[in-house]
Design a protein around this motif. Structure first.
Motif, short mmCIF file in Angstrom:
data_model
loop_
_atom_site.label_atom_id
_atom_site.label_comp_id
_atom_site.label_asym_id
_atom_site.label_seq_id
_atom_site.Cartn_x
_atom_site.Cartn_y
_atom_site.Cartn_z
N ALA A 87 0.83 -1.20 0.00
CA ALA A 87 0.00 0.00 0.00
C ALA A 87 0.87 1.25 0.00
N THR A 88 0.43 2.25 -0.75
CA THR A 88 1.10 3.54 -0.79
C THR A 88 0.52 4.44 0.29
N PRO A 89 1.34 4.98 1.19
CA PRO A 89 0.79 5.85 2.24
C PRO A 89 0.25 7.15 1.66
N ILE A 90 -0.90 7.56 2.16
CA ILE A 90 -1.48 8.85 1.77
C ILE A 90 -0.75 9.94 2.57
N PRO A 91 -0.12 10.89 1.89
CA PRO A 91 0.63 11.92 2.63
C PRO A 91 -0.29 12.85 3.40
N ASP A 92 0.17 13.27 4.57
CA ASP A 92 -0.56 14.24 5.38
C ASP A 92 -0.35 15.63 4.80
N THR A 93 -1.43 16.35 4.63
CA THR A 93 -1.34 17.74 4.18
C THR A 93 -1.40 18.67 5.39
N VAL A 94 -1.24 19.95 5.13
CA VAL A 94 -1.34 20.94 6.20
C VAL A 94 -2.73 20.91 6.83
N ILE A 95 -3.73 20.69 5.99
CA ILE A 95 -5.11 20.63 6.50
C ILE A 95 -5.30 19.42 7.40
N ASP A 96 -4.73 18.28 7.01
CA ASP A 96 -4.84 17.08 7.85
C ASP A 96 -4.22 17.29 9.22
N ARG A 97 -3.07 17.94 9.23
CA ARG A 97 -2.40 18.17 10.52
C ARG A 97 -3.15 19.19 11.37
N ALA A 98 -3.93 20.06 10.73
CA ALA A 98 -4.69 21.06 11.49
C ALA A 98 -5.99 20.50 12.04
N ILE A 99 -6.48 19.39 11.48
CA ILE A 99 -7.73 18.79 11.95
C ILE A 99 -7.46 17.98 13.22
N PRO A 100 -8.17 18.26 14.29
CA PRO A 100 -7.92 17.53 15.56
C PRO A 100 -8.51 16.12 15.52
N PHE A 101 -8.00 15.29 16.40
CA PHE A 101 -8.54 13.95 16.57
C PHE A 101 -9.65 14.01 17.62
N ILE A 102 -10.91 13.72 17.20
CA ILE A 102 -12.06 13.78 18.10
C ILE A 102 -12.75 12.42 18.09
N PRO A 103 -12.48 11.57 19.07
CA PRO A 103 -13.00 10.19 19.07
C PRO A 103 -14.51 10.09 19.03
N VAL A 104 -15.24 11.09 19.58
CA VAL A 104 -16.69 10.99 19.64
C VAL A 104 -17.31 10.97 18.25
N PHE A 105 -16.58 11.40 17.24
CA PHE A 105 -17.10 11.37 15.87
C PHE A 105 -17.20 9.95 15.33
N VAL A 106 -16.85 8.98 16.11
CA VAL A 106 -17.06 7.60 15.70
C VAL A 106 -18.56 7.30 15.55
N VAL A 107 -19.40 8.06 16.26
CA VAL A 107 -20.85 7.85 16.17
C VAL A 107 -21.37 8.18 14.76
N PRO A 108 -21.13 9.40 14.24
CA PRO A 108 -21.55 9.65 12.85
C PRO A 108 -20.79 8.78 11.84
N TYR A 109 -19.58 8.37 12.20
CA TYR A 109 -18.82 7.48 11.30
C TYR A 109 -19.58 6.18 11.06
N PHE A 110 -20.09 5.58 12.13
CA PHE A 110 -20.85 4.34 11.99
C PHE A 110 -22.26 4.57 11.47
N SER A 111 -22.80 5.79 11.64
CA SER A 111 -24.14 6.07 11.12
C SER A 111 -24.17 6.06 9.59
N TYR A 112 -23.00 6.04 9.00
CA TYR A 112 -22.86 5.92 7.54
C TYR A 112 -23.62 4.71 7.01
N TYR A 113 -23.59 3.61 7.75
CA TYR A 113 -24.25 2.38 7.30
C TYR A 113 -25.77 2.53 7.31
N LEU A 114 -26.29 3.38 8.20
CA LEU A 114 -27.72 3.67 8.18
C LEU A 114 -28.06 4.64 7.04
N LEU A 115 -27.16 5.58 6.80
CA LEU A 115 -27.39 6.54 5.73
C LEU A 115 -27.54 5.84 4.38
N LEU A 116 -26.76 4.79 4.17
CA LEU A 116 -26.82 4.07 2.90
C LEU A 116 -28.16 3.38 2.67
#
Length: 403
Positions: free
Chosen positions: A33-62
């Motif tokens: 696998a080729t690693p996806i490089p981190d951009t300036v925007i990626d480094r500026a976005i914080p890690f927020i674990p609670v967003f795992v809820v909308p992440y899994f809601s993706y399966y309901l959205l479909l």
């Protein structure tokens, strides 16, 4: 009206197919696998674990199209879009794998990390399928509040891929673009030319043959000359095998003279195949319809085009020109732009059914090209395949222009 039974018959096999393709490629390791490089925007976005809820809601959205789409054809078109996005993405995941280069852990995302590996990054299926699903669903929502809620949900799902660090901006952007393109290809209105002879690509009796004078016997265009086709195909196979053998020997022994002979031999084989492909626009070449279709599609793949797209573009050109032959300059431009002109013209002017067929053929062509590129070196493919294709196409256009 779409019945519950029809919805289930579409949803169950589609869901199983998506799971098999996605998790099959997720856990494959045939290619690094080729690693996806981190951009300036990626480094500026914080890690927020609670967003795992909308992440899994993706399966309901479909699943939302199942509850709001009530027309059978529209639901089938939506299912086709899902399948096209997943199939094309999984071809990319398998042959050209990418992976996120960052890793975060938290008790809230422990379950996510146990089933979701860092591979299958670009294009993001969360982004492509979420956007496609939202676009298909909002067509059937009458309330503006419901529409706004749907788009907020979709944006939360896409944002969750970034806040949980499961995707980077690059692959999310690629997924959004891909999902939007697929939606437009399937649901955009069909464009029709105003002028020219009235040959409609919608007419099933006339779309498979070029513009001809009404006094001609239409049935003569559909007569099968199996012996002639078999002879031309035998010539193609013989010359192609001979040319490929000479090219392989020339590359191994660094012989320029042998290489030139091999390229010219392969060009001759492709010229004979191009003649068959052009005849296939006008009539059925073999008695069996299925084998005729398969042979024409595979022949188009050799020239990096979709045969169905070639046919739509061919009919449109004849319609706009009224059956008159184009000038030399126009044909040269067509040669230079043919990889772009053929699919764009077909997807713009083809019927809804033709669009889906063209999309399917290009998805299969992507698979074929990926297999070849992963199996053979680029140098060998250029000498044995690409150069002869360019030479054969150029020679074909020169001959037809001077006739």
């Amino acid at each position: 009206m779409c019945t519950i039974r029809e919805k289930i018959s579409l949803a169950v096999p589609l869901t199983l197919g998506i799971l098999i393709f996605y998790f099959g490629t997720l856990h494959s390791s045939f290619f690094n696998a080729t690693p996806i490089p981190d951009t300036v925007i990626d480094r500026a976005i914080p890690f927020i674990p609670v967003f795992v809820v909308p992440y899994f809601s993706y399966y309901l959205l479909l699943l939302t199209p199942l509850f709001v789409i009530h027309e059978s054809q529209e639901l089938r078109n939506t299912a086709f879009g899902y399948a096209l996005i997943v199939f094309t993405s999984c071809v990319a995941f398998f042959f050209w794998p990418t992976a996120i280069s960052t890793s975060y852990t938290d008790p809230l995302i422990r379950g996510l990390l146990s089933i979701d590996r860092p591979r299958n990054a670009c294009p993001s299926l969360h982004a492509s399928l979420s956007l496609f699903c939202a676009l298909c669903t909002q067509r059937n929502l009458k309330s503006s509040i419901t529409r706004y809620g749907l788009w907020i949900w979709m944006l939360l799902v896409i944002a969750a891929t970034l806040f949980t660090k499961r995707h980077a901006v690059v692959d999310v952007a690629a997924g959004v673009v891909f999902g939007g393109i697929v939606y437009r290809l399937i649901f955009d209105p069909i464009h029709q030319d105003a002028g020219g002879p009235k040959i409609s690509v919608e007419d099933p009796q006339r779309r498979d043959r070029p513009f001809v004078d009404s006094s001609q016997n239409i049935e003569s265009l559909r007569q099968c000359d199996s012996r002639k086709c078999l002879l031309e195909f035998a010539i193609f196979v013989t010359l192609a095998a001979t040319g490929a053998s000479i090219n392989i020997w020339a590359i191994a022994h660094s012989s320029f003279m042998a290489l030139a002979i091999g390229v010219l031999t392969t060009t001759g084989s492709l010229y004979s195949l191009l003649h068959l492909l052009h005849e296939g626009l006008q009539r059925q070449l073999v008695p069996n319809c299925l084998w005729n279709r398969i042979s024409m599609v595979l022949s188009g793949f050799i020239f990096l085009i979709s045969f169905s797209a070639f046919r739509v573009q061919h009919l449109r050109r004849l319609r706009s020109s009224g059956g008159h032959r184009d000038n030399f300059v126009r044909r040269i431009w067509e040669l230079l732009l043919i990889p772009i002109l053929i699919p764009v013209s077909a997807l713009r002017f083809g019927s809804a059914t033709q669009r889906k067929i063209v999309c399917s053929e290009y998805a299969l062509l992507f698979l074929v090209c990926s297999v070849l590129l992963r199996t053979f070196s680029m140098q060998a493919l250029v000498v044995v395949w690409i150069l002869p294709v360019v030479f054969a196409g150029s020679f074909w256009i020169l001959i037809r222009t001077t006739q």
